[in-house]
Scaffold this motif. Structure first.
Motif, PDB file in Angstrom:
ATOM      1  N   SER A 102     -12.192 -21.555 -35.026  1.00 50.99           N
ATOM      2  CA  SER A 102     -11.846 -22.511 -33.973  1.00 50.99           C
ATOM      3  C   SER A 102     -10.456 -22.278 -33.402  1.00 50.99           C
ATOM      4  CB  SER A 102     -11.956 -23.954 -34.494  1.00 50.99           C
ATOM      5  OG  SER A 102     -13.310 -24.290 -34.708  1.00 50.99           O
ATOM      6  N   ASN A 103      -9.715 -21.347 -33.982  1.00 54.06           N
ATOM      7  CA  ASN A 103      -8.402 -20.995 -33.442  1.00 54.06           C
ATOM      8  C   ASN A 103      -8.472 -19.761 -32.551  1.00 54.06           C
ATOM      9  OD1 ASN A 103      -6.906 -23.126 -34.380  1.00 54.06           O
ATOM     10  ND2 ASN A 103      -6.236 -22.103 -36.253  1.00 54.06           N
ATOM     11  N   PHE A 104      -9.674 -19.479 -32.036  1.00 51.31           N
ATOM     12  CA  PHE A 104      -9.890 -18.472 -31.015  1.00 51.31           C
ATOM     13  C   PHE A 104     -10.451 -19.179 -29.789  1.00 51.31           C
ATOM     14  CE2 PHE A 104      -9.743 -16.149 -34.873  1.00 51.31           C
ATOM     15  CZ  PHE A 104      -9.496 -14.812 -34.595  1.00 51.31           C
ATOM     16  N   GLY A 105     -10.170 -18.656 -28.601  1.00 52.68           N
ATOM     17  CA  GLY A 105     -10.725 -19.254 -27.397  1.00 52.68           C
ATOM     18  C   GLY A 105     -10.214 -18.569 -26.149  1.00 52.68           C
ATOM     19  N   VAL A 106     -10.552 -19.153 -25.010  1.00 51.72           N
ATOM     20  CA  VAL A 106     -10.134 -18.597 -23.725  1.00 51.72           C
ATOM     21  C   VAL A 106      -8.952 -19.395 -23.180  1.00 51.72           C
ATOM     22  CG1 VAL A 106     -12.392 -17.665 -23.137  1.00 51.72           C
ATOM     23  CG2 VAL A 106     -11.814 -19.994 -22.447  1.00 51.72           C
ATOM     24  N   PHE A 107      -8.134 -18.731 -22.389  1.00 52.78           N
ATOM     25  CA  PHE A 107      -7.038 -19.366 -21.671  1.00 52.78           C
ATOM     26  C   PHE A 107      -6.632 -18.439 -20.540  1.00 52.78           C
ATOM     27  CE2 PHE A 107      -5.418 -17.158 -25.418  1.00 52.78           C
ATOM     28  CZ  PHE A 107      -4.493 -16.277 -24.865  1.00 52.78           C
ATOM     29  N   ALA A 108      -5.721 -18.911 -19.702  1.00 51.38           N
ATOM     30  CA  ALA A 108      -5.346 -18.150 -18.515  1.00 51.38           C
ATOM     31  C   ALA A 108      -4.228 -17.165 -18.819  1.00 51.38           C
ATOM     32  CB  ALA A 108      -4.907 -19.095 -17.401  1.00 51.38           C
ATOM     33  N   SER A 109      -4.380 -15.960 -18.308  1.00 54.77           N
ATOM     34  CA  SER A 109      -3.282 -15.006 -18.334  1.00 54.77           C
ATOM     35  C   SER A 109      -2.313 -15.367 -17.214  1.00 54.77           C
ATOM     36  CB  SER A 109      -3.817 -13.589 -18.113  1.00 54.77           C
ATOM     37  OG  SER A 109      -4.237 -13.422 -16.770  1.00 54.77           O
TER      38      SER A 109
END
Length: 500
Positions: A102-109
Motif C-alpha cells: 500500500s506504500n506504492f502508487g501513482v502520482f504526478a511527475s
C-alpha cells in the motif's frame, strides 16, 4: 573534506555478489522462526505511542484493528525487530523501510505525467536490500490471505513479486548507469501492461461471452494463479480507468472543494474532528492559545522554504498561507503530528495544499546504525529523492518549535492514487505484485549496486522460493500478533476507536 570514491570493475562487482552468495546462500532466507526472546508486539506499539498525540492513539489502534492486513501496515516497528535477526548478504541499498504494497502508487511527475513508484519514506534508511524485499513480499502474502485467496494462489502471488524483483535487477545490472537512473514506470507503460494483462487473463479463463463457461486454466506469467472471467476482466478494466481518472482529478482544486469552506469571502479548512482539526480549534488539543499557533506555522514554513532550491523558494514566495489544520493520515503514522496547509497564489481560485508530516526516528534505527542526518525530516527527503525516479518539486523539511520535533513537506494531492487492495482478485494481485517488484528493484538499483545484487540473486528461483517461505511463516506470525493486539483491546489494556 571530500571522500574518495573507489570504482570497481564490472567483474569485481559481480565477484562481490557471488562471494556474498557463497557466505549467505539465497535459500538461507527460508525457515524463519521468531526469536525466543522476541518482544511483546503490543508493547512495541505502546512504546511508539509515547511520542504520539494521545487523542489520536485510539484512532491508530482502531485502524490497525480492521484486519490482519491493516495491522501489518501499522506494524513496521515489530517487523523491524524481527528482521534484525535474519540473514543478509551484506549488499546495501537505500531502504524504503516500510515497503508494503500500500506504500506504492501513482502520482504526478513535475512534467504533470502520472508515474508509478514507492510513495512513503517515513522509515527510509540505508541497509540490506533483503529487508525491503521481505517486507514487500510478506505484505502480498498477508493481503492475499486477507482477500480469501487459496494457499496456492497466495504463494504464487508472493513468489511472482520476488521473481519480478530478481528479473528486474538482472535487467538493471545490464543497463548503463544513466539508463538505470532515468528508468521509470509512466502512465502509458502502465496502461499497456494492464491491457496486456487483462487480455491474457480473459484468454486464460477460456470462458464464453457470459464468462461462465469453459474450463478454468492457469493465467499470465504466474503459474498457479486462477484466471478471470470476461465479466471480471471488464469490471477490472473499469476500475483501472476510474482510478486513473480519479488520480488525474486529485489536485489542490479538488482538495479545496473537499476540505474547505467559504466564510466571509475567504476559504478556510473545515472542521471534522478528530480527523481534521483546523488551527482555530487546535488549542483544545494542545492547550495553547490560538494566537501562538500563528507564530509556530510561520516558523515552520520559513524553515521549510529555506530547504528548497532557490528557484523553488521564489515560486513558493508567490503563495501566502491562508489556513492550516491537523489531519490524520494513513495507519501506522496515525498519532504522529500531521498537518495540511492551505496557501493562495494570485487569487482565491489559485490554491495550493501542502502536507506536513512529522518525521520521527526510523524504526530501523536500532536494528541498523543511526541515520547520518540528525534531522529526521532531512533523512526522509534525501531518502525519497534517492529512491524515486521523480519527486515532488515542493518536497522539503523543517524543524519544529519543540525540541526533537522534525517535519517534512510535500504537496497534499498531486494526482496521487493507490490500489484498492481489498478488492483485487488473485490475478490482479499477481499483476500488482510483479509491478511493485519491478519498482522496488529500480529504486534499489539507483542507490545500490545492481550488478552485485543480481549476481547474488542468481538466475534460478532459490531466492524467490526462500522469500516466499519466509513470507508464509511471517504471515502466520502476523496473525498471532493481530490476535494478541485484539486481546489487548478487548481486555482494555489499550483503547481503540474504530471507523474513523
Amino acid at each position: 573534506m571530500p571522500t574518495k570514491v573507489h570504482h570497481l570493475t564490472l567483474q569485481e562487482r559481480q565477484a562481490q555478489g557471488l562471494e556474498a552468495r557463497t557466505h549467505v546462500p539465497p535459500d538461507s532466507h527460508a525457515g524463519w522462526r521468531p526469536a525466543a526472546d522476541r518482544p511483546d508486539p503490543v508493547s512495541l506499539i505502546e512504546e511508539q505511542n509515547l511520542r504520539r498525540d494521545a487523542d489520536l492513539v485510539p484512532v491508530r489502534h482502531g485502524r490497525m484493528m480492521a484486519s490482519p492486513f491493516t495491522f501489518y501496515r501499522g506494524a513496521a516497528k515489530i517487523m523491524a525487530v524481527d528482521l534484525a535477526a535474519t540473514p543478509t548478504s551484506g549488499l546495501q541499498v537505500q531502504l524504503c523501510g516500510d515497503a508494503h504494497l500500500s506504500n506504492f502508487g501513482v502520482f504526478a511527475s513535475p512534467e504533470r505525467n502520472l508515474v508509478f513508484d514507492i510513495n512513503d519514506f517515513d522509515e527510509t534508511l540505508p541497509g540490506p536490500f533483503e529487508y525491503d524485499v521481505e517486507r514487500l513480499a510478506a505484505s502480498f502474502m498477508v493481503a492475499a490471505q486477507n482477500n480469501g485467496c487459496s494457499t496456492p494462489d497466495a504463494q504464487a502471488i508472493t513468489k511472482g513479486c520476488v521473481t519480478s524483483y530478481r528479473e528486474a535487477m538482472a535487467q538493471f545490472a545490464g543497463m548503463r548507469t544513466l539508463d538505470v537512473w532515468y528508468a521509470h514506470l509512466a502512465e502509458d507503460q502502465i496502461k499497456e501492461s494492464v491491457d496486456a494483462f487483462f487480455a491474457a487473463s480473459g484468454r486464460a479463463k477460456g470462458s464464453g461471452k457470459d464468462g461462465k463457461k469453459g474450463k478454468q486454466k492457469k493465467t499470465g506469467e504466474d503459474e498457479g494463479i486462477t484466471g478471470m472471467t470476461q465479466k471480471q476482466v471488464k469490471e477490472a478494466q473499469k476500475r483501472f480507468q476510474k482510478n486513473a481518472l480519479k488520480a488525474h482529478s486529485r489536485n489542490s482544486d479538488q482538495a479545496l472543494s473537499k476540505l474547505s469552506e467559504e466564510v466571509d469571502g475567504r476559504y478556510r479548512i473545515v472542521s471534522a474532528p478528530p480527523v481534521i482539526v483546523p488551527a482555530r480549534e487546535l488549542h483544545v488539543v494542545y492547550g495553547r492559545e490560538p494566537a501562538d499557533f500563528e507564530e509556530v506555522v510561520i516558523n515552520l514554513f520559513t524553515g521549510y522554504r529555506a530547504s528548497l532550491r532557490p528557484e523553488l523558494r521564489r515560486l513558493l514566495e508567490r503563495f501566502e498561507v491562508i489556513d492550516w489544520a491537523r489531519k490524520v493520515v494513513g495507519v501506522g503514522s496515525v498519532g504522529t503530528r500531521a498537518f495540511i496547509v492551505l496557501l493562495q497564489g494570485r487569487d482565491r481560485d489559485d490554491p495550493l495544499f501542502l502536507q506536513v508530516k512529522e518525521a520521527t526516528q526510523s524504526v530501523l534505527e536500532g536494528p541498523l546504525p543511526k541515520s547520518e542526518f540528525a534531522q529526521s525530516g532531512e533523512r526522509v527527503v534525501h531518502g525519497q529523492r534517492l529512491m524515486q525516479a521523480s519527486s515532488d518539486i515542493f518536497l522539503g523539511w523543517s524543524e519544529g518549535v519543540e525540541p526533537g520535533r522534525y517535519y517534512y513537506w510535500r504537496q497534499l494531492r498531486d494526482m496521487k492514487g493507490s490500489a484498492l487492495v481489498e478488492m483485487l482478485k488473485p490475478a490482479e494481485l499477481a499483476f500488482y505484485g510483479r509491478t511493485c517488484g519491478w519498482t522496488l528493484a529500480r529504486a534499489h538499483a539507483r542507490s545500490g549496486d545492481p550488478v552485485a545484487i543480481s549476481a547474488y540473486l542468481g538466475e534460478d528461483d532459490s531466492f524467490d522460493n526462500a522469500i516466499t517461505d519466509f513470507s508464509e511463516r511471517y504471515a502466520t506470525q502476523n496473525d498471532q500478533d493481530f490476535a494478541d493486539f485484539a486481546k489487548a483491546i478487548s481486555s482494555n489494556r489499550i483503547d481503540a476507536l474504530q471507523q474513523v
